[in-house]
Design a protein around this motif. Structure first.
Motif, mmCIF file in Angstrom:
data_model
loop_
_atom_site.group_PDB
_atom_site.id
_atom_site.type_symbol
_atom_site.label_atom_id
_atom_site.label_comp_id
_atom_site.label_asym_id
_atom_site.label_seq_id
_atom_site.Cartn_x
_atom_site.Cartn_y
_atom_site.Cartn_z
ATOM 1 N N ILE A 230 1.411 -1.536 0.188
ATOM 2 C CA ILE A 230 -0.800 -0.184 0.070
ATOM 3 C C ILE A 230 1.280 1.201 0.031
ATOM 4 O O ILE A 230 0.546 2.431 -0.752
ATOM 5 C CB ILE A 230 -0.828 -0.146 0.985
ATOM 6 N N GLU A 231 2.044 1.440 0.572
ATOM 7 C CA GLU A 231 2.648 2.346 0.476
ATOM 8 C C GLU A 231 3.623 2.221 -0.243
ATOM 9 O O GLU A 231 3.897 3.653 -0.646
ATOM 10 C CB GLU A 231 3.652 2.165 2.077
ATOM 11 N N GLU A 232 3.565 1.441 -1.050
ATOM 12 C CA GLU A 232 4.810 1.854 -2.404
ATOM 13 C C GLU A 232 3.671 2.185 -3.419
ATOM 14 O O GLU A 232 3.846 2.577 -4.723
ATOM 15 C CB GLU A 232 4.811 0.182 -3.033
ATOM 16 N N GLU A 233 2.218 1.567 -3.649
ATOM 17 C CA GLU A 233 0.864 2.244 -4.453
ATOM 18 C C GLU A 233 1.248 3.638 -4.210
ATOM 19 O O GLU A 233 0.552 4.032 -4.982
ATOM 20 C CB GLU A 233 0.443 1.427 -3.927
ATOM 21 N N ASN A 234 1.170 3.758 -2.650
ATOM 22 C CA ASN A 234 0.716 5.768 -2.895
ATOM 23 C C ASN A 234 1.824 6.314 -3.654
ATOM 24 O O ASN A 234 1.441 7.582 -3.648
ATOM 25 C CB ASN A 234 0.601 6.056 -1.391
ATOM 26 N N ARG A 235 2.884 5.922 -3.398
ATOM 27 C CA ARG A 235 4.260 6.779 -3.731
ATOM 28 C C ARG A 235 3.508 6.609 -5.081
ATOM 29 O O ARG A 235 4.460 7.804 -5.796
ATOM 30 C CB ARG A 235 5.550 6.230 -3.298
ATOM 31 N N GLU A 241 0.078 11.179 -10.191
ATOM 32 C CA GLU A 241 -0.914 12.438 -9.999
ATOM 33 C C GLU A 241 0.099 13.510 -10.370
ATOM 34 O O GLU A 241 -0.314 14.211 -11.161
ATOM 35 C CB GLU A 241 -0.762 11.822 -8.835
ATOM 36 N N LEU A 242 1.180 13.282 -10.106
ATOM 37 C CA LEU A 242 2.191 14.882 -10.470
ATOM 38 C C LEU A 242 2.422 15.163 -12.401
ATOM 39 O O LEU A 242 1.824 15.382 -12.497
ATOM 40 C CB LEU A 242 3.892 14.620 -9.698
#
Length: 360
Positions: A230-235, A241-242
């Motif tokens: 999940i953390e990797e996916e958020n990153r 997004e940018l």
């Protein structure tokens, strides 16, 4: 005259008997209620009545031995005698005696009246009525006997049904006892099965608990792995997004450029389209003019062609007629030669005539 005397004697006897019967009917209840020697009095009265009745029967049989009314009266008196021979002190006996007394008294009154009138019509009517009552009473007795038979049959059927029900109840009691024994066996079996099920459930619970502990450990490890993912996916999401925001800005600038360019080109094309429409209108006018001139030329050409065609047909027709006339002439000449007509025939005829002259 002798019969009148006999009738008068009979009427006197009958009236005496009627009076005695009426007196006996009046005194009988009082004697039974107020005196102690009622039995003796009743016996004396009944014996006196029976003796008088026997004397009257003898006289009646002596006068008219075959009369039906006398026979019916005798039968009634015998019924009274049978009632007298029973217990005279019972209430039923008194009631029967009173009914029979009234009947005999009424019959004797009818008989005395018939003897006065020298006819037996009323007595015959009474006899017929009594016969009807007797037949009705016999029918009632017959129906009562039939109902008694039906009641006996029903009682027998009831006894049979009762026996069958008792046998059925006994069988059901045996079945109930058998089912109770089975119930006890089933209770014992269910107790044993319950103990077994309890033990098996305890074992299964302990096994499932151990399995749950192991699966819980595995799930905890999976949770850690999923948290890392999940953390990797958020990153990755933030980076994408940018990137997408920058791409959107670029696309917005490009869309603005292309919209301006498309507007300019559309205006230019609209101008070109207007020019084309104007040129098209001019060309259409030229085309219409050319079409008119072409139609005129075509009309002239068609007229000229029609004239030429007409001339050609005329020449062909003349040529065909000439050939036909030549053929007809040739055919006619051939026919003339064949049939020796015309000038050819005349020449031949002259030669023949000269020969004939020579022969002469």
């Amino acid at each position: 005259m002798e019969t009148d005397v006999i009738n008068i004697q009979l009427i006197g006897c009958l009236e005496d008997t009627i009076d005695k019967l009426e007196i006996s009917g009046q005194i009988m209840p009082l004697t039974t209620e107020m005196r102690s020697n009622t039995r003796e009095i009743l016996e004396e009265t009944i014996n006196e009545i029976k003796n008088n009745q026997a004397d009257m029967e003898g006289k009646f049989l002596g006068f008219n031995n075959n009369s039906e009314s006398i026979k019916n009266l005798k039968a009634a008196t015998h019924g009274v005698n049978r009632a007298f021979n029973q217990n005279p002190l019972s209430r039923d006996t008194f009631e029967k005696i009173e009914v029979e007394r009234l009947f005999v008294q009424r019959m004797l009154e009818y008989l005395s009246q018939d003897l006065r009138d020298n006819s037996l019509d009323s007595l015959r009517d009474v006899v017929k009525r009594e016969k009807g009552n007797k037949t009705e009473f016999q029918q009632i007795i017959k129906r009562e006997e039939e109902t008694r038979k039906v009641i006996i049959d029903l009682k027998k059927a009831l006894i049979d049904i009762k026996q069958e029900k008792e046998v059925e109840i006994q069988k059901r009691n045996e079945l109930i006892a058998h089912l109770k024994d089975k119930l006890q066996e089933l209770k014992a079996k269910t107790n044993m099965e319950a103990k077994y099920v309890k033990k098996s459930t305890d074992n299964s619970v302990s096994q499932t608990k151990k399995k749950c502990d192991l699966s819980e450990k595995g799930l905890a490890e999976n949770c850690k792995k999923l948290q890392e993912q999940i953390e990797e996916e958020n990153r990755c999401y933030n980076e994408t997004e940018l990137f997408l925001k920058s791409a959107i800005k670029n696309m917005i600038s490009l869309t603005d450029y292309w919209t301006e360019k498309s507007d300019r080109e559309t205006l230019q094309k609209q101008v070109d389209l207007d020019n084309l429409k104007n040129s098209r209108a001019k060309d259409l006018e030229k085309y219409q003019n050319l079409a008119r001139t072409f139609a005129e030329y075509e009309k002239v050409v068609l007229e000229d062609r029609f004239e030429k065609d007409k001339e050609r047909r005329k020449q062909e027709q003349e040529k065909f007629e000439l050939e036909a006339t030549i053929k007809i002439q040739a055919w006619w000449r051939a026919q003339m030669m064949r049939h020796k007509l015309g000038p050819a025939g005349k020449k031949k005829k002259k030669g023949k005539k000269g020969k004939k002259g020579k022969k002469k």
